[in-house]
Write a protein that holds these residues in place. Structure first.
Motif, mmCIF file in Angstrom:
data_model
loop_
_atom_site.group_PDB
_atom_site.id
_atom_site.type_symbol
_atom_site.label_atom_id
_atom_site.label_comp_id
_atom_site.label_asym_id
_atom_site.label_seq_id
_atom_site.Cartn_x
_atom_site.Cartn_y
_atom_site.Cartn_z
ATOM 1 N N VAL A 371 0.841 -1.203 0.000
ATOM 2 C CA VAL A 371 0.000 0.000 0.000
ATOM 3 C C VAL A 371 0.873 1.249 0.000
ATOM 4 N N CYS A 412 -4.921 6.629 4.939
ATOM 5 C CA CYS A 412 -5.079 5.196 4.663
ATOM 6 C C CYS A 412 -4.634 4.403 5.884
ATOM 7 N N VAL A 414 -4.253 0.463 7.194
ATOM 8 C CA VAL A 414 -4.265 -0.933 6.740
ATOM 9 C C VAL A 414 -4.726 -1.833 7.881
ATOM 10 N N TYR A 416 -5.443 -5.419 7.544
ATOM 11 C CA TYR A 416 -5.520 -6.661 6.770
ATOM 12 C C TYR A 416 -5.664 -7.842 7.726
ATOM 13 N N ILE A 445 -8.036 -0.144 4.576
ATOM 14 C CA ILE A 445 -7.691 -1.217 3.647
ATOM 15 C C ILE A 445 -7.909 -2.556 4.342
ATOM 16 N N THR A 446 -8.786 -3.388 3.798
ATOM 17 C CA THR A 446 -9.227 -4.613 4.465
ATOM 18 C C THR A 446 -8.728 -5.873 3.756
ATOM 19 N N TYR A 452 -16.256 -4.264 2.594
ATOM 20 C CA TYR A 452 -16.165 -2.982 1.885
ATOM 21 C C TYR A 452 -17.383 -2.129 2.223
ATOM 22 N N ARG A 465 -14.274 1.465 3.692
ATOM 23 C CA ARG A 465 -13.514 0.215 3.757
ATOM 24 C C ARG A 465 -13.414 -0.346 2.339
ATOM 25 N N ALA A 468 -7.817 -4.819 -0.015
ATOM 26 C CA ALA A 468 -6.506 -4.410 -0.528
ATOM 27 C C ALA A 468 -6.339 -4.610 -2.031
ATOM 28 N N PHE A 471 -8.338 -1.947 -3.858
ATOM 29 C CA PHE A 471 -7.757 -0.608 -3.712
ATOM 30 C C PHE A 471 -6.561 -0.430 -4.636
#
Length: 487
Positions: A371, A412, A414, A416, A445-446, A452, A465, A468, A471
């Motif tokens: 990212v 942003c 993240v 994850y 960023i999921t 989402y 949301r 990744a 995005f």
């Protein structure tokens, strides 16, 4: 001095420029697939009003030489005289020692040319006083256009500052974006997307349209995992042997840069120390680095030496440095930078990690690295600053990536992982609600394809949301459409 005679240098020129002998450019040398950087270089090279030489900088194996061959191929297709196109690699020991003057003398004594002449110099930083000669070429030959490459940015950008103001532009080429990776491999799951989609503006979409978009992008997940492990190096991405690709990444990209490029260009006296520093940074990628602590853990290394080594690795395109950005007027961790390895796959190769896809912590590091790299590359040609935010107090709240724009900021974070719940008190929500922070877009960023949409927080602007892979792919699509600096 016999090795530097015109005859010797001219023979080398003939070997480097097979089109002089009627041999066509092979598709292997100039493949049809074009990277974004190719179009940027072409635009600079062919600009009708502003004459600029083009210096292409980037890590080994990102495709710099390929971009030059593609430019040559297009010039030949347009009917430019074959002798008006000259390619050389200063990685060659004879050319490295013969220098610009000898090559130019041999070329101009052998051939008379008319119209514009195009020079393409590969690994130009190995030529002695290259920046002086490029300046002379620019000033004395108004019909000459030049493209040069280099794997280490410092000498290129120093030359640009000292001699190249108004004469040449440095274009940095990152490793492949996820969008470019999918395009290069011609992945069938690539969706047809409507024009004008920007990740920070997804909250404006109708829920049904957003669902359709995410459904189109969800098949990319399986390819995203391989992208993270093999990396954004074109030749290696096309390989079917992922284990061999990782070994080549270690040997050709990392070892040669550290043991050759950096040692040569920066006169490093202790290569083992430099290797230890890079290994440490790989182990702590995406982390905030405390130089004092790092010195102690590296056998009491001198602080000044360590700081220099980190700078060398950055300029050799092996790492990114993310500096803290003040957002809300409160204290931040000044002087404490985050370090990211230039490509997640480099870290995997150096640490020889296995089955990283199954390790949540490792996946989190790789995704945050990807990212940051994508956002930094997206804003490279603009005046935006890309860094991170971390408050000194209140549990040192953090936002992973912050983009500082003239009129505001983009955030942003993240997440994850399986559970991406964000509290009202988390930094990204608080900053989004703070009018002083001037936040224009906020993204979380999921991991999961179904994770989402707009969060349930009552924020000044909606927080979105987005998985990744979606995005990163949409960011690449925005770059293709020319939305640079408009994420």
């Amino acid at each position: 001095m016999a090795m530097f005679t015109d005859e010797k240098l001219l023979n080398l020129l003939l070997q480097y420029n097979p089109w002089w002998r009627g041999i066509q450019m092979s598709e292997k040398s100039a493949p049809p697939h074009r990277r974004f950087a190719f179009y940027e270089a072409k635009k600079l090279l062919e600009h009708p009003d502003l004459r600029r030489f083009v210096i292409i900088s980037g890590a080994r194996r990102v495709g710099k030489t390929t971009i030059m061959y593609q430019l040559i191929s297009e010039l030949l297709a347009k009917g430019v005289s074959v002798r008006n196109i000259v390619y050389l690699s200063f990685d060659n020991p004879i050319l490295k020692l013969g220098g610009f003057e000898g090559v130019l003398r041999a070329y101009e004594n052998a051939y008379s040319t008319e119209g514009e002449v195009y020079f393409f110099f590969d690994e130009v930083q190995y030529a002695e006083d290259w920046e002086v000669w490029v300046k002379v070429l620019f000033d004395s030959r108004p019909h000459l256009k030049l493209v040069a490459t280099g794997s280490a940015s410092p000498t290129l950008e120093k030359g640009s500052t000292d001699s190249g103001v108004g004469r040449w532009s440095v274009l940095r080429v990152p490793t492949l974006s996820f969008y470019e990776y999918c395009d290069l491999l011609e992945i069938s799951a690539r969706p047809q997307l409507p024009k004008g989609i920007r990740p920070t503006q997804l909250y404006k979409m109708d829920k049904g349209d957003l669902t359709d978009l995410m459904n189109k992008l969800s098949p990319l997940q399986q390819h995203f995992n391989r992208y993270l492990t093999v990396g954004g190096f074109p030749e290696l991405a096309l390989s079917r042997d992922d284990a061999l690709a990782q070994r080549m990444l270690r040997e050709d990209v990392v070892d040669k840069v550290i043991k050759r490029d950096v040692l040569t260009l920066f006169n490093v006296r202790n290569p083992l120390q430099l290797e230890k520093v890079f290994l440490y940074l790989c182990m702590h990628s995406s982390s905030i680095i405390n130089v004092t602590t790092m010195c102690k853990e590296l056998d009491e290394m001198n602080k000044s030496t360590l700081t220099s080594y980190i700078h060398f690795l950055k300029e050799a395109n092996l790492i990114y440095i993310s500096d803290p950005i003040g957002v809300d007027g409160k204290g931040i961790l000044k002087g404490r930078s985050k370090i990211y390895v230039a490509d997640a796959a480099i870290r995997n190769a150096v640490l020889m990690l296995e089955d990283v896809i199954t390790i949540p912590e490792e996946m989190g590091i790789m995704v945050e690295t990807a990212v940051y790299k994508h956002v930094a590359a997206f804003y490279y040609t603009s005046n935006a600053q890309v860094g991170y935010y971390r408050r000194l107090k209140e549990n040192e709240k953090e936002v992973d990536v912050v983009v500082e724009l003239p009129l505001g900021r983009l955030l942003c974070e993240v997440k994850y992982r399986e559970n991406t719940h964000v509290k009202e008190t988390d930094a990204i929500i608080e900053l989004t609600n703070d009018e002083k922070a001037k936040v224009q877009g906020s993204l979380i960023i999921t991991k999961r394809a179904e994770d989402y949409g707009v969060t349930q927080h009552h924020s000044r602007i909606p927080v979105v949301r987005i998985p990744a892979p979606a995005f990163l792919y949409l960011l690449g699509n925005a770059e293709k459409e020319g939305y640079t600096a408009r994420m």
